[in-house]
Design a protein around this motif. Sequence first.
Motif, PDB file in Angstrom:
ATOM      1  N   PHE A  64       5.097  16.972  -6.524  1.00  0.00           N
ATOM      2  CA  PHE A  64       4.289  15.820  -6.968  1.00  0.00           C
ATOM      3  C   PHE A  64       3.024  16.269  -7.707  1.00  0.00           C
ATOM      4  CE2 PHE A  64       5.792  13.345  -2.934  1.00  0.00           C
ATOM      5  CZ  PHE A  64       6.975  13.007  -3.561  1.00  0.00           C
ATOM      6  N   GLU A  65       2.370  17.298  -7.169  1.00  0.00           N
ATOM      7  CA  GLU A  65       1.102  17.753  -7.761  1.00  0.00           C
ATOM      8  C   GLU A  65       1.292  18.188  -9.214  1.00  0.00           C
ATOM      9  OE1 GLU A  65      -1.639  17.331  -6.249  1.00  0.00           O
ATOM     10  OE2 GLU A  65      -1.596  17.933  -4.140  1.00  0.00           O
ATOM     11  N   GLN A  66       2.525  18.610  -9.532  1.00  0.00           N
ATOM     12  CA  GLN A  66       2.799  19.108 -10.883  1.00  0.00           C
ATOM     13  C   GLN A  66       3.422  18.021 -11.766  1.00  0.00           C
ATOM     14  OE1 GLN A  66       4.498  23.387 -10.314  1.00  0.00           O
ATOM     15  NE2 GLN A  66       4.583  22.459  -8.286  1.00  0.00           N
ATOM     16  N   TYR A  67       4.243  17.181 -11.148  1.00  0.00           N
ATOM     17  CA  TYR A  67       5.043  16.193 -11.882  1.00  0.00           C
ATOM     18  C   TYR A  67       4.195  15.015 -12.367  1.00  0.00           C
ATOM     19  CZ  TYR A  67       8.819  12.650 -12.347  1.00  0.00           C
ATOM     20  OH  TYR A  67       9.682  11.685 -12.782  1.00  0.00           O
ATOM     21  N   PHE A  68       3.244  14.594 -11.546  1.00  0.00           N
ATOM     22  CA  PHE A  68       2.385  13.477 -11.959  1.00  0.00           C
ATOM     23  C   PHE A  68       1.263  14.041 -12.827  1.00  0.00           C
ATOM     24  CE2 PHE A  68       4.487  11.772  -8.150  1.00  0.00           C
ATOM     25  CZ  PHE A  68       5.154  10.733  -8.785  1.00  0.00           C
ATOM     26  N   SER A  69       1.576  14.129 -14.106  1.00  0.00           N
ATOM     27  CA  SER A  69       0.729  14.831 -15.062  1.00  0.00           C
ATOM     28  C   SER A  69       0.601  13.974 -16.313  1.00  0.00           C
ATOM     29  CB  SER A  69       1.406  16.164 -15.410  1.00  0.00           C
ATOM     30  OG  SER A  69       0.768  16.780 -16.507  1.00  0.00           O
ATOM     31  N   LEU A  70      -0.517  14.141 -17.005  1.00  0.00           N
ATOM     32  CA  LEU A  70      -0.713  13.379 -18.240  1.00  0.00           C
ATOM     33  C   LEU A  70      -0.221  14.145 -19.465  1.00  0.00           C
ATOM     34  CD1 LEU A  70      -4.348  12.010 -17.590  1.00  0.00           C
ATOM     35  CD2 LEU A  70      -2.160  10.889 -17.096  1.00  0.00           C
ATOM     36  N   THR A  71       0.204  15.385 -19.284  1.00  0.00           N
ATOM     37  CA  THR A  71       0.642  16.190 -20.432  1.00  0.00           C
ATOM     38  C   THR A  71       1.918  15.596 -21.033  1.00  0.00           C
ATOM     39  OG1 THR A  71      -0.198  18.124 -19.253  1.00  0.00           O
ATOM     40  CG2 THR A  71       1.164  18.537 -21.201  1.00  0.00           C
ATOM     41  N   PRO A  72       1.909  15.321 -22.346  1.00  0.00           N
ATOM     42  CA  PRO A  72       3.108  14.720 -22.957  1.00  0.00           C
ATOM     43  C   PRO A  72       4.172  15.761 -23.308  1.00  0.00           C
ATOM     44  CG  PRO A  72       1.359  14.931 -24.587  1.00  0.00           C
ATOM     45  CD  PRO A  72       0.801  15.474 -23.302  1.00  0.00           C
ATOM     46  N   ASP A  73       5.380  15.284 -23.555  1.00  0.00           N
ATOM     47  CA  ASP A  73       6.471  16.085 -24.120  1.00  0.00           C
ATOM     48  C   ASP A  73       6.870  17.274 -23.235  1.00  0.00           C
ATOM     49  OD1 ASP A  73       8.380  16.868 -25.957  1.00  0.00           O
ATOM     50  OD2 ASP A  73       6.976  18.151 -27.051  1.00  0.00           O
ATOM     51  N   THR A  74       7.235  16.982 -22.008  1.00  0.00           N
ATOM     52  CA  THR A  74       7.663  18.034 -21.078  1.00  0.00           C
ATOM     53  C   THR A  74       8.978  17.625 -20.392  1.00  0.00           C
ATOM     54  OG1 THR A  74       6.251  17.012 -19.381  1.00  0.00           O
ATOM     55  CG2 THR A  74       5.327  18.886 -20.582  1.00  0.00           C
ATOM     56  N   PRO A  75      10.008  17.259 -21.164  1.00  0.00           N
ATOM     57  CA  PRO A  75      11.213  16.700 -20.535  1.00  0.00           C
ATOM     58  C   PRO A  75      11.935  17.678 -19.609  1.00  0.00           C
ATOM     59  CG  PRO A  75      11.580  17.118 -22.877  1.00  0.00           C
ATOM     60  CD  PRO A  75      10.118  17.313 -22.632  1.00  0.00           C
ATOM     61  N   LEU A  76      12.007  18.958 -19.994  1.00  0.00           N
ATOM     62  CA  LEU A  76      12.716  19.919 -19.136  1.00  0.00           C
ATOM     63  C   LEU A  76      11.971  20.082 -17.810  1.00  0.00           C
ATOM     64  CD1 LEU A  76      14.832  22.052 -18.498  1.00  0.00           C
ATOM     65  CD2 LEU A  76      13.403  23.730 -19.697  1.00  0.00           C
ATOM     66  N   GLN A  77      10.634  20.246 -17.910  1.00  0.00           N
ATOM     67  CA  GLN A  77       9.860  20.427 -16.684  1.00  0.00           C
ATOM     68  C   GLN A  77      10.004  19.209 -15.763  1.00  0.00           C
ATOM     69  OE1 GLN A  77       9.004  20.987 -19.796  1.00  0.00           O
ATOM     70  NE2 GLN A  77       7.333  22.447 -20.030  1.00  0.00           N
TER      71      GLN A  77
END
Length: 388
Positions: free
Chosen positions: A200-213
């Motif tokens: 969760f700490e990594q997934y709930f992120s504002l960084t765009p364009d990270t479909p694989l992650q």
Amino acid sequence: MNNFTFHNPTAVYFGEGTVARLGELARPYGKTALLVYGGGSIKKTGLYDQVLEQLASAGIRTVELSGIEPNPRLTTIHKGIALCRSEQVELVLAVGGGSVLDAAKAIAAGALYDGDVWDFCMQKAVIQDALPLGTILTLAATGSEMNGNAVVTNWEEKLKRAFGSKHTYPRFSILDPTLTYTVPADQTVNGVVDMMSHVFEQYFSLTPDTPLQERMCESVLQTVIENAEKALAAPDDYSARANLMWCGTMALNGGLISVGMQNDWASHGIEHEISAIYDIPHGAGLAIVFPNWMKYVCSERTDRFAQYAERVWGIERAGRTDEEMALAGIDATRAFFSRIGAPSTLADFGIGGEQLDRMAAEAVRFGPIGSFRKLEQADVKAILEMCL
Ligand code: NZQ
Ligand code: ZN
């Protein structure tokens, strides 16, 4: 996606029977090892005898530090550092859960530092070197087996603080899922919540364009959810234990699943303040904090929360708005935690509101926390109030 560098130096030896490789793995590091372990679970399971045999067969002298506490304490770590110096230890070997591994990291770094190892936790000094570290993991949870982080409790000051360094990645980690068969149900649950929280700490992120992650994060979450109840129903289910163990490692191993994404870590910061004062298990604290953090911040990006509800929990859109989907996903998270037996309120531990101001102030001691939404002291207090 942001620019990133990813390097993880830990060699992982995964699977049933891999403890038999310990002698061969430890031998290159020297003649004296400090064996670090906890309150005795490794003696009950026979692992302790096997470790001593392996080290002896490799011609390695063993010095021991036992009694590492869950939420490991600075005072015990100091004892380990003193042993490293007086016994000319060349390898630190941690055998246990995340607390033992973290204590061993602090010992390995502290042994080569002139000041107090606590300086690393208070951002007063940066680790320049550490003794080599090997681990045998007995509890799937923290990811400490394949990352450079450690969390230390200074019980006298009621502070729990983390450090991270490239020097404290284990050189090798042995992950035998059968060693986790004896983990009690409550600790299994704490581990499940912890590894999900790391994602969760990594997934709930504002960084765009990270479909694989994002899909990697979702896969780890789904795999944990699929296997948690199996491991609870049958603690010696190899497949369930193996999948949980690898999920725990993947969830926090230097950021593989979230390279190029900004991470949050506010919920961990808040939980550490709770366990610093009340000494509750880390995973249990996260089960209380995380759903409340989600509710507090989800309006920042309801589309990510809606995606989470849809892909991880299989909640169908059926005409729902992103906001409705987001709330449904958060409810599903809370319901899952409760179904597996995790606590949901601070009151479950008899904790009231007396220390909320202190906890909120300490959480932001080095500035606002989180990146999905930056939290100031008042925000942290509001989330803690939701946890009561
Ligand atoms: O001490 P022993 O006797 O070994 O018993 C332990 C302990 O009582 C027991 N246990 C472990 N393996 C067992 C077993 N009992 C039966 N069979 C086994 N195979 O479980 C109890 C809890 O162990 P602990 O190591 O405290 O649990 P965990 O792995 O959840 O570690 C928690 C600590 O890690 C920190 C937490 O804050 C907490 O201090 N974290 C470390 C992180 C990291 N290094 O990256 C990240 C995490 O977010 C976390 O903050
Ligand atoms: Zn954690």
